[in-house]
Design an enzyme around this catalytic site. Sequence first.
Site, short mmCIF file in Angstrom:
data_model
loop_
_atom_site.label_atom_id
_atom_site.label_comp_id
_atom_site.label_asym_id
_atom_site.label_seq_id
_atom_site.Cartn_x
_atom_site.Cartn_y
_atom_site.Cartn_z
N ARG A 221 -9.85 25.82 -19.82
CA ARG A 221 -9.52 27.24 -19.89
C ARG A 221 -9.42 27.61 -21.37
O ARG A 221 -8.35 27.52 -21.97
CB ARG A 221 -8.19 27.50 -19.17
CG ARG A 221 -8.33 27.60 -17.66
CD ARG A 221 -8.98 28.90 -17.23
NE ARG A 221 -8.28 30.06 -17.76
CZ ARG A 221 -7.31 30.70 -17.12
NH1 ARG A 221 -6.93 30.32 -15.93
NH2 ARG A 221 -6.72 31.75 -17.67
N GLY B 164 17.22 7.90 12.85
CA GLY B 164 16.27 8.85 13.40
C GLY B 164 14.80 8.53 13.10
O GLY B 164 13.91 9.20 13.63
N LYS C 29 9.39 26.13 17.69
CA LYS C 29 9.23 25.29 18.89
C LYS C 29 9.44 26.05 20.20
O LYS C 29 8.83 25.71 21.21
CB LYS C 29 10.19 24.10 18.83
CG LYS C 29 9.82 23.05 17.81
CD LYS C 29 10.76 21.86 17.88
CE LYS C 29 10.46 20.87 16.78
NZ LYS C 29 11.33 19.69 16.81
N ASP D 208 9.19 15.08 21.25
CA ASP D 208 10.52 14.75 20.70
C ASP D 208 11.37 14.06 21.77
O ASP D 208 12.07 13.09 21.49
CB ASP D 208 11.27 16.02 20.29
CG ASP D 208 10.78 16.58 18.96
OD1 ASP D 208 10.23 15.82 18.15
OD2 ASP D 208 10.97 17.80 18.73
#
Length: 527
Positions: free
Chosen positions: A42, A488, A314, A351
């Site tokens: 540039r 998890g 969801k 899930d």
Amino acid sequence: MPAHRNRICVASHHESLAALREDPEFRELRERPGAGYLIELRLDRYADLTAGAFERAAREFGPERLVVTYRSPEEGGARERVSDAERGGYLEQAAGLGAAFVDLELHACQRSPALLEGLKRARGTGGTKLIVSSHDFEAVPPYSRLHDLRLDAEEFEPDLVKFAVTPATIHETEPLLRLMRDASGAFRLPLLALGMGEAGLWTRVLGPRFPNPAPFTFARGEGAPGTAPGQPTWRELEALYRFGALGPDTRVLGVIGNPIGHSLSPRMHNAAFAGAGLDAVYLPFLVEGDPAAFLRVFAEGLGLAGVSVTIPHKEAILGACAEVEPLAAQIGAANTLIRRPDGSWAGSNTDADAAVGSLEEAMGGSGTLKGRKVLVLGAGGAARALAFACKSRGAEVFLHNRTAGKAENLAAAVGASCVQTSDLDRADFKVDVVVNATPVGMYPQVDQSPLTDSQIVKADLHFDTVYNPLRTKLLQRAEALGRRTLGGLAMFVGQGARQFELFTGRPAPRDLMERVVCEALQARTKG
Ligand code: NAP
């Protein structure tokens, strides 16, 4: 996937040619194998710009790797007082040196046609290709305007037409989609159409899927200031999206949510596609407002084969589905949509299966939830999925939530009992499993736990659906108190693995997916 059909052009963000030449990242790019990277210079940004300094930098990087731009002030150029003649002089120098591409604005071509003629002459028999470009840093012009601009640009007979525009939301990228899809024969020349910012990410990645695509896309350097999502680095384009090998037959999938920039699903699924040798790419789509409207406008045009759905869409996404798998309908939320041959969507909820699957595995295998007492903390999407899924496996479900009314509604729908904080503190209160389905303890609030020590000892197994960090405060305390724990991560990888199977019809490379997610989480912790 075939390798290296499309190239990546890394924009120099430097304030001087000297800084560019000394930057180790750009020196590395120069040496990279394959078809090689392009580098955008540039010229308007370099404080030390002279014809000599430019030639030196051009020779050092190799002119055949360079896209040379001297942006005009009215289209975002950094130099306020610069004449077309001065800019033209540098661009002619670039063409004379044999730069790969030289970029001139459509406005400048219209204002001074001699500029473009000068460039055509300067490139002589060399290979320099000409880009005619147009920019809008405020908005996305309507389709009819873009259409006319494209025709106007083609009249100057460059080698490539480029548009860079600024969508505020993904819905505003629709005119770019129409323009990129146009196969009517109205246009002859390749098109590079870029939507700036996170809303326009797909335009940077998916160009090669459309007719007459540009031979490259733009990326930023890893050392460039500003890390706004939507401006992928060259390494992300190369390693995450495998940009070099994308083509018209590449299957497109993705995750829709808001926010979406930090989702780990693109890492997990793209690694899985690469590992399985599939010609498929998975993108994050930042979708505000109605997710069904996004699918109506973009699914066909982008060729979406399936999507993951995350917060906050969801529940609303069910409205887009022609068919919803029974458990997802019962939960009232879907996290996976598959596009059927007739273009309609089938929704499911991976899930729920992943959560109870990982829980049962931790408890000794399938069927182990039957007759067990499970306390679910929370009453949001994750809690709903867990409560219904545990109930369907024969568990006795208890719910506790900050907002008691939401827990009561969910309890009534599931057939569960509500417990208050006073119940949790009662001496005779005891359950087999506690599941944390709230964000309490999630990064950056890593010192918080949803339960006190005296509440923790009332359950044998603690399952925290939070996976960032991998070992939450709740899990650390439960372990210290001699309780079994489950993080998890298994649920996250499990829901992704099931999605992979729905997307591809193949078994998921689970270990690979887990490794990639762990590495990304560890990198974030360090960063
Ligand atoms: P959600 O629909 O927004 O629900 C959040 C729930 O947490 C609500 O019940 C809310 O209570 C409660 N809550 C929020 N902040 C709280 C606070 N400071 N103290 C007490 N309760 C609080 O979110 P979600 O989709 O259910 O996700 C919840 C968590 O589950 C996420 O943060 C994520 O870590 C985890 N998750 C994990 C996976 C996985 O694959 N491992 C998948 C999905 C979710 P109110 O009703 O009072 O607002």
